[in-house]
Scaffold this motif. Structure first.
Motif, PDB file in Angstrom:
ATOM      1  N   GLU A  46      43.933  15.786 -44.784  1.00 14.76           N
ATOM      2  CA  GLU A  46      43.667  15.106 -46.046  1.00 14.76           C
ATOM      3  C   GLU A  46      42.176  14.856 -46.236  1.00 14.76           C
ATOM      4  O   GLU A  46      41.665  14.943 -47.349  1.00 14.76           O
ATOM      5  N   LYS A  47      41.486  14.552 -45.160  1.00 17.13           N
ATOM      6  CA  LYS A  47      40.045  14.300 -45.239  1.00 17.13           C
ATOM      7  C   LYS A  47      39.303  15.392 -44.491  1.00 17.13           C
ATOM      8  O   LYS A  47      39.690  15.797 -43.398  1.00 17.13           O
ATOM      9  N   ASP A  48      38.210  15.834 -45.094  1.00 21.15           N
ATOM     10  CA  ASP A  48      37.369  16.835 -44.455  1.00 21.15           C
ATOM     11  C   ASP A  48      36.566  16.202 -43.325  1.00 21.15           C
ATOM     12  O   ASP A  48      36.429  14.989 -43.249  1.00 21.15           O
ATOM     13  N   LEU A  49      36.023  17.042 -42.476  1.00 19.21           N
ATOM     14  CA  LEU A  49      35.143  16.595 -41.405  1.00 19.21           C
ATOM     15  C   LEU A  49      33.790  16.255 -42.026  1.00 19.21           C
ATOM     16  O   LEU A  49      33.122  17.117 -42.592  1.00 19.21           O
ATOM     17  N   LEU A  50      33.399  14.991 -41.973  1.00 20.75           N
ATOM     18  CA  LEU A  50      32.159  14.525 -42.592  1.00 20.75           C
ATOM     19  C   LEU A  50      31.114  14.231 -41.529  1.00 20.75           C
ATOM     20  O   LEU A  50      31.374  13.509 -40.571  1.00 20.75           O
ATOM     21  N   PHE A  51      29.900  14.768 -41.720  1.00 17.96           N
ATOM     22  CA  PHE A  51      28.800  14.450 -40.824  1.00 17.96           C
ATOM     23  C   PHE A  51      27.869  13.419 -41.427  1.00 17.96           C
ATOM     24  O   PHE A  51      27.318  12.603 -40.756  1.00 17.96           O
ATOM     25  N   ILE A 102      27.805  24.848 -36.980  1.00 19.72           N
ATOM     26  CA  ILE A 102      27.177  25.393 -35.775  1.00 19.72           C
ATOM     27  C   ILE A 102      25.991  26.231 -36.246  1.00 19.72           C
ATOM     28  O   ILE A 102      26.146  27.363 -36.690  1.00 19.72           O
ATOM     29  N   LYS A 103      24.809  25.654 -36.177  1.00 18.26           N
ATOM     30  CA  LYS A 103      23.618  26.271 -36.771  1.00 18.26           C
ATOM     31  C   LYS A 103      23.214  27.585 -36.113  1.00 18.26           C
ATOM     32  O   LYS A 103      22.680  28.470 -36.769  1.00 18.26           O
ATOM     33  N   SER A 148      25.102  23.425 -30.149  1.00 21.87           N
ATOM     34  CA  SER A 148      25.695  22.343 -30.955  1.00 21.87           C
ATOM     35  C   SER A 148      27.216  22.307 -30.833  1.00 21.87           C
ATOM     36  O   SER A 148      27.907  22.037 -31.800  1.00 21.87           O
ATOM     37  N   LYS A 149      27.732  22.539 -29.638  1.00 18.91           N
ATOM     38  CA  LYS A 149      29.184  22.531 -29.438  1.00 18.91           C
ATOM     39  C   LYS A 149      29.789  21.145 -29.619  1.00 18.91           C
ATOM     40  O   LYS A 149      30.974  21.019 -29.895  1.00 18.91           O
ATOM     41  N   ARG A 150      28.989  20.109 -29.551  1.00 15.94           N
ATOM     42  CA  ARG A 150      29.514  18.743 -29.747  1.00 15.94           C
ATOM     43  C   ARG A 150      29.993  18.532 -31.182  1.00 15.94           C
ATOM     44  O   ARG A 150      30.773  17.641 -31.445  1.00 15.94           O
ATOM     45  N   ASN A 151      29.513  19.357 -32.122  1.00 18.11           N
ATOM     46  CA  ASN A 151      29.996  19.264 -33.495  1.00 18.11           C
ATOM     47  C   ASN A 151      31.458  19.679 -33.607  1.00 18.11           C
ATOM     48  O   ASN A 151      32.109  19.370 -34.591  1.00 18.11           O
ATOM     49  N   LEU A 152      31.956  20.384 -32.600  1.00 19.26           N
ATOM     50  CA  LEU A 152      33.344  20.827 -32.600  1.00 19.26           C
ATOM     51  C   LEU A 152      34.274  19.847 -31.882  1.00 19.26           C
ATOM     52  O   LEU A 152      35.472  20.068 -31.828  1.00 19.26           O
ATOM     53  N   ILE A 153      33.727  18.790 -31.334  1.00 22.87           N
ATOM     54  CA  ILE A 153      34.533  17.790 -30.638  1.00 22.87           C
ATOM     55  C   ILE A 153      34.699  16.592 -31.554  1.00 22.87           C
ATOM     56  O   ILE A 153      33.749  15.874 -31.834  1.00 22.87           O
ATOM     57  N   PHE A 154      35.919  16.432 -32.056  1.00 15.79           N
ATOM     58  CA  PHE A 154      36.198  15.313 -32.967  1.00 15.79           C
ATOM     59  C   PHE A 154      37.622  14.854 -32.795  1.00 15.79           C
ATOM     60  O   PHE A 154      38.409  15.448 -32.148  1.00 15.79           O
TER      61      PHE A 154
END
Length: 154
Positions: A46-51, A102-103, A148-154
């Motif tokens: 329902e909610k997107d991944l927000l940074f 992931i830049k 930037s693999k930590r961006n994939l941990i949520f």
């Protein structure tokens, strides 16, 4: 005397596999195609991944309890509207810029993240994804090489 607590880099669980997908399909279309071709049941969150307030990435997930596997399809690209002030004929101009989850993998459109209890081989899934029309290619990525693999941990 105060105590300083630091979170170790080993605190994050980065034990997952990753498939990179190159495709110009919309997020809902690639989710549907992967479900159809790979036998998955991904559903949009329902909610997107927000940074932050500007960056949001679409996320589809499925918890396969029978095989103890958690599948997540994540968009790597986010279009951001930027207003450019102008003193000329027009009041302001708008343009769009693309930002990435992931830049260091800017050419990848989607990531399929696989969290499994046991190590599984993804060869069959990759073959099935590559058979989808409008998918340019899909291949595994070594997670340990990503900065930037930590961006994939949520």
């Amino acid at each position: 005397m105060s105590t300083t607590h630091k979170i170790s880099a080993d605190f994050y669980d980065d034990d997952f596999q990753l498939i990179a997908i190159h495709s110009d399909l919309e997020d809902y279309a690639i989710g549907y195609a992967i479900n159809s071709n790979c036998g998955l049941y991904l559903k949009r969150l329902e909610k997107d991944l927000l940074f932050n307030q500007n960056l949001s990435f679409s996320v589809f997930e499925w918890d396969d309890e029978m095989n103890d596997t958690y599948w997540t399809l994540i968009s790597n690209k986010c279009a951001i509207q930027v207003d450019i002030p102008s003193d000329g004929l027009f009041e302001k101009n708008t343009s769009f810029r693309t930002d990435y989850l992931i830049k260091e993998q800017k050419e990848v459109d989607y990531f399929l993240k696989v969290d499994a209890g046991d190590e599984i081989t993804l060869e069959q899934q990759i073959k099935s994804i590559n058979k989808i029309p409008k998918v340019i290619t899909a291949y595994p990525i070594d997670v340990q090489t990503l900065k930037s693999k930590r961006n994939l941990i949520f």
